[in-house]
Design an enzyme around this catalytic site. Structure first.
Site, PDB file in Angstrom:
ATOM      1  N   PRO A 244      60.227  53.289 -38.579  1.00 58.60           N
ATOM      2  CA  PRO A 244      60.545  53.767 -37.346  1.00 58.60           C
ATOM      3  C   PRO A 244      61.605  52.655 -36.634  1.00 58.60           C
ATOM      4  O   PRO A 244      61.371  51.278 -36.676  1.00 58.60           O
ATOM      5  CB  PRO A 244      59.336  53.656 -36.719  1.00 58.60           C
ATOM      6  CG  PRO A 244      58.495  54.128 -37.766  1.00 58.60           C
ATOM      7  CD  PRO A 244      58.867  53.403 -38.890  1.00 58.60           C
ATOM      8  N   GLY A 245      62.482  53.089 -36.075  1.00 57.74           N
ATOM      9  CA  GLY A 245      63.367  52.021 -35.274  1.00 57.74           C
ATOM     10  C   GLY A 245      64.397  51.413 -35.832  1.00 57.74           C
ATOM     11  O   GLY A 245      65.251  50.578 -35.367  1.00 57.74           O
ATOM     12  N   THR A 246      64.989  52.007 -37.148  1.00 54.24           N
ATOM     13  CA  THR A 246      65.895  51.421 -37.882  1.00 54.24           C
ATOM     14  C   THR A 246      67.308  52.173 -37.589  1.00 54.24           C
ATOM     15  O   THR A 246      68.392  51.685 -38.298  1.00 54.24           O
ATOM     16  CB  THR A 246      65.608  51.491 -39.471  1.00 54.24           C
ATOM     17  OG1 THR A 246      65.337  52.862 -39.644  1.00 54.24           O
ATOM     18  CG2 THR A 246      64.638  50.535 -39.762  1.00 54.24           C
TER      19      THR A 246
ATOM     20  N   LYS B  75      67.943  55.768 -37.638  1.00 56.48           N
ATOM     21  CA  LYS B  75      68.334  56.980 -38.188  1.00 56.48           C
ATOM     22  C   LYS B  75      69.232  57.894 -37.431  1.00 56.48           C
ATOM     23  O   LYS B  75      69.880  58.616 -37.878  1.00 56.48           O
ATOM     24  CB  LYS B  75      67.013  57.536 -38.843  1.00 56.48           C
ATOM     25  CG  LYS B  75      66.249  56.460 -39.920  1.00 56.48           C
ATOM     26  CD  LYS B  75      65.409  56.994 -40.734  1.00 56.48           C
ATOM     27  CE  LYS B  75      64.098  57.209 -39.530  1.00 56.48           C
ATOM     28  NZ  LYS B  75      63.823  56.002 -39.113  1.00 56.48           N
TER      29      LYS B  75
ATOM     30  N   HIS C  53      37.373  28.548 -33.151  1.00 54.06           N
ATOM     31  CA  HIS C  53      37.819  29.765 -34.079  1.00 54.06           C
ATOM     32  C   HIS C  53      39.518  29.531 -34.255  1.00 54.06           C
ATOM     33  O   HIS C  53      39.927  29.481 -35.358  1.00 54.06           O
ATOM     34  CB  HIS C  53      37.748  31.060 -33.489  1.00 54.06           C
ATOM     35  CG  HIS C  53      37.917  32.203 -34.193  1.00 54.06           C
ATOM     36  ND1 HIS C  53      37.000  32.898 -34.800  1.00 54.06           N
ATOM     37  CD2 HIS C  53      39.100  33.006 -34.492  1.00 54.06           C
ATOM     38  CE1 HIS C  53      37.433  34.195 -35.404  1.00 54.06           C
ATOM     39  NE2 HIS C  53      39.000  33.858 -35.242  1.00 54.06           N
ATOM     40  N   GLU C  54      40.391  29.478 -33.175  1.00 54.21           N
ATOM     41  CA  GLU C  54      41.722  29.527 -33.534  1.00 54.21           C
ATOM     42  C   GLU C  54      42.127  28.071 -34.062  1.00 54.21           C
ATOM     43  O   GLU C  54      43.209  27.943 -34.764  1.00 54.21           O
ATOM     44  CB  GLU C  54      42.466  29.638 -32.032  1.00 54.21           C
ATOM     45  CG  GLU C  54      42.136  30.966 -31.325  1.00 54.21           C
ATOM     46  CD  GLU C  54      42.244  31.995 -32.277  1.00 54.21           C
ATOM     47  OE1 GLU C  54      43.069  31.997 -33.225  1.00 54.21           O
ATOM     48  OE2 GLU C  54      41.747  33.161 -32.012  1.00 54.21           O
TER      49      GLU C  54
ATOM     50  N   HIS D  79      42.035  28.310 -37.976  1.00 55.83           N
ATOM     51  CA  HIS D  79      43.205  29.022 -38.338  1.00 55.83           C
ATOM     52  C   HIS D  79      44.456  28.303 -38.236  1.00 55.83           C
ATOM     53  O   HIS D  79      45.052  28.080 -39.409  1.00 55.83           O
ATOM     54  CB  HIS D  79      43.473  30.457 -37.291  1.00 55.83           C
ATOM     55  CG  HIS D  79      42.495  31.309 -37.353  1.00 55.83           C
ATOM     56  ND1 HIS D  79      41.942  31.950 -38.866  1.00 55.83           N
ATOM     57  CD2 HIS D  79      41.953  32.313 -36.688  1.00 55.83           C
ATOM     58  CE1 HIS D  79      41.283  32.943 -38.532  1.00 55.83           C
ATOM     59  NE2 HIS D  79      41.090  33.195 -37.081  1.00 55.83           N
TER      60      HIS D  79
END
Length: 639
Positions: free
Chosen positions: A214-216, A218, A434-435, A438
């Protein structure tokens, strides 16, 4: 582009409204005239109701000229006088007067029988319901004709038509996609000069299927083909064919192709072809009969096209795997063109086109933005520029600044920041640990993507986010990179265990991502040690039936047990390695978490300065609208 069409359509709609109003006025005048004619034909008399004793008094005095007996209890009579002074009365006979007839004869009164001659008000009251019913039906008819229902024209195609020469979109308006445009130039050449191909016996494909995410672009490419060739362009969505009425879809297909033949040379473009072209299957209860009839009619119409018609059918879909095989055979959509996501040069060209109508600050480098947006589609980039412009306008600025683009990035990627959301110190500390877990792993895992930013500001359903940017456009991913992704997913879980002694519900999304990657390693990518290089996902189930209902599993229970053991082993090893790294560098983990509690948001540069890491030479100062978001700490269901 469609100004003249709109003017013509408006003129036609105004003429239709005038005609309908004229017809309605004529009908109303006719009804009123009929009422008055009925009234005056009956004489226009208005009978006054009087007591029976008054009638007897007039009769005794010889003043009654004529009597009309309506029924046994009602009579109407006329009192003598000049032609201009006659009086008309009616009365009810309260009892049976056996001498009334003989008395009327003796008085030589003109006697007759008939129906009651109603007054004008009576006539109106009798006809008013019919008038109201007619007006109601007329307005309902007009609404169904002119409104969204179109009850009486539902079999007609509602495709948007762009007249030849009025479609100004060309290949110059499509940035990048050079290989795709080269494929489509053959179609343009055929529409411009069909004899060139017919002379040597070449047959141009009847149908061209554009396949891509989607969004390319077409739809834009299809319009560009029509614009380059200078031919008419019919645009219709696949979902517009099928309605609740049986046979409507097939009728619309016939009407669309008939219109195309009349306007040849032209292009028919069907967007979202999978809405009507899905594989025909057994279904449950026959609920797909109407869609299948529409598909069958589409197949018939495409078979009926010859090369002499000069009509090209183009379609777009992002689900070619669900299309019926009959659509893809030679003679129908026999040419498939893949519209891929843009690379860095194409992204820069797309940004240049979308920024032409905006006022960008001189400090914004579109090349940097293009480099920082790997995996972004053309629609993503257009949305990015527009969001930046909206933010600048909201702040009453004269141009778009870099900070506006950064804010637009965060909004697109993570949602609107909930800065006013009340968060307790305990929840903020949990999110920070928590972050931080990561974020820290990005610096100690060799194959991990560089960290871009870590934040504990709630956005959408996320209480915090640590996201990264790939160093370059990536077409594939290897085993080491996948394992590092899983380890980073477990960074938040491991950090909570190490620093809090308990985990929160915010790890749900991390566990889901890690498990999904591990399963794909074993069942799809052949990276499992015990199972080996084998593909264990059955993707050939009937389209309309649930896989567990339609057929048995593609592998045995013994193999399923091996898959489960392999997935569990991968996850446990990744969790252990993530925990070992965080335990080894716990001081840095705690330091990073405390800084997050204090500042809430840290960039890669700030984290490196805080923890003493070497500066990233490849650092770039922007974002990706489709960047690889590593971990999103979800909502804590506990409150």
């Amino acid at each position: 582009m469609n100004g003249n069409n709109n003017m013509n359509n408006n003129g036609k709609s105004n003429n239709k409204k005038k005609n309908k109003n004229w017809i309605l006025g004529l009908v109303v005048v006719f009804l009123i005239s009929a009422i008055f004619m009925s009234y005056f034909i009956r004489g226009g008399e208005s009978y006054k109701n009087v007591p029976y004793s008054t009638f007897q008094s007039y009769l005794d005095n010889g003043l009654v000229e004529s009597v009309v007996i309506i029924d046994k209890n009602l009579i109407q009579f006329v009192v003598k006088g000049s032609n201009f002074a006659k009086s008309y009365f009616s009365t009810s006979i309260p009892y049976l007067d056996i001498n009334l007839l003989s008395e009327l004869k003796n008085k030589k009164v003109e006697l007759s029988s008939g129906k009651s001659q109603a007054s004008l008000i009576g006539v109106l009251l009798q006809t008013l319901p019919w008038i109201l019913f007619f007006i109601f039906f007329f307005f309902i008819f007009r609404q169904t004709q002119g409104g969204g229902g179109k009850v009486f024209t539902f079999g007609k195609s509602n495709a948007q038509k762009y007249e030849a020469g009025k479609n100004k979109i060309t290949f110059k308006d499509v940035a990048g996609q050079e290989e795709v445009k080269q494929e489509l130039r053959e179609v343009v050449e055929f529409l411009k000069n069909p004899k060139k191909f017919e002379k040597i016996g070449a047959k141009i494909p009847k149908g061209v299927l554009l396949v891509g995410s989607p969004g390319t672009g077409k739809t834009l490419l299809a319009k560009a083909v029509a614009g380059e060739a200078g031919v008419s362009f019919f645009h219709m969505s696949g979902s517009d064919f099928v309605e609740m009425f049986v046979g409507v879809g097939a009728s619309r297909v016939r009407d669309l192709f008939d219109n195309a033949r009349k306007n040849s040379p032209c292009i028919i473009f069907i967007d979202e072809l999978d809405a009507v072209g899905r594989s025909r299957g057994a279904g449950l209860g026959g609920g797909h009969d109407e869609r299948e009839q529409t598909l069958n009619q589409l197949l018939v119409e495409m078979d009926g096209f010859g090369t002499h018609t000069n009509v090209i059918v183009m379609a777009a879909t992002n689900r070619p795997d669900v299309l019926d095989s009959a659509l893809l055979r030679p003679g129908r959509f026999d040419r498939q063109v893949t519209v891929s996501l843009p690379d860095i040069k194409e992204r820069e060209a797309i940004l240049n086109i979308h920024s032409l109508k905006t006022k960008l600050s001189k400090d914004i480098n579109l090349q940097v933005i293009a480099r920082a947006t790997p995996g972004a589609s053309g629609a993503d980039l257009a949305n990015l520029i527009n969001e930046g412009a909206l933010i600048a306008a909201r702040n009453n600025q004269d141009e778009i600044l870099m900070k506006d683009m950064e804010e637009a990035r965060d909004k697109i990627l993570m949602g609107v920041a909930k800065k006013s959301m009340t968060i307790t110190d305990r929840q903020k500390l949990e999110t920070a640990y928590h972050e931080a877990g990561h974020a820290l792993l990005h610096y100690y895992l060799e194959h991990a993507d560089p960290l871009h930013k870590v934040t504990i500001i709630p956005r959408g359903r996320a209480l915090g986010v640590a996201f990264s940017l790939p160093r370059e456009d990536r077409l594939s991913i290897n085993k080491h990179q996948i394992l590092d992704k899983i380890k980073i997913c477990y960074g938040g879980y491991a950090s909570e265990q190490i620093n809090l002694g308990v985990t929160t519900a915010g790890v749900q999304n991390d566990l889901m991502q890690a498990t999904s990657l591990a399963k794909k390693m074993v069942t799809e990518w052949g990276m499992g040690e015990e199972v080996g290089p084998i593909f264990l996902v059955d993707d050939e189930a009937p389209i309309f039936l649930p896989k567990e209902f339609s057929k048995a599993k593609a592998y045995s229970e013994n193999t399923a047990d091996k898959v489960d053991r392999e997935v569990k082993r991968i996850l446990e090893e990744c969790l252990k390695e993530a925990s070992d790294i965080l335990l080894k560098h716990k001081d840095q983990l705690v330091k990073l978490a405390k800084e997050l509690v204090l500042k809430e948001t840290l960039t890669d540069k700030e984290v490196r300065e805080l923890l003493g890491f070497e500066a990233n030479k490849d650092e770039y100062d922007l974002f990706s609208s489709d960047s690889t978001t590593k971990e999103v700490k979800g909502e804590d269901v506990k409150g």
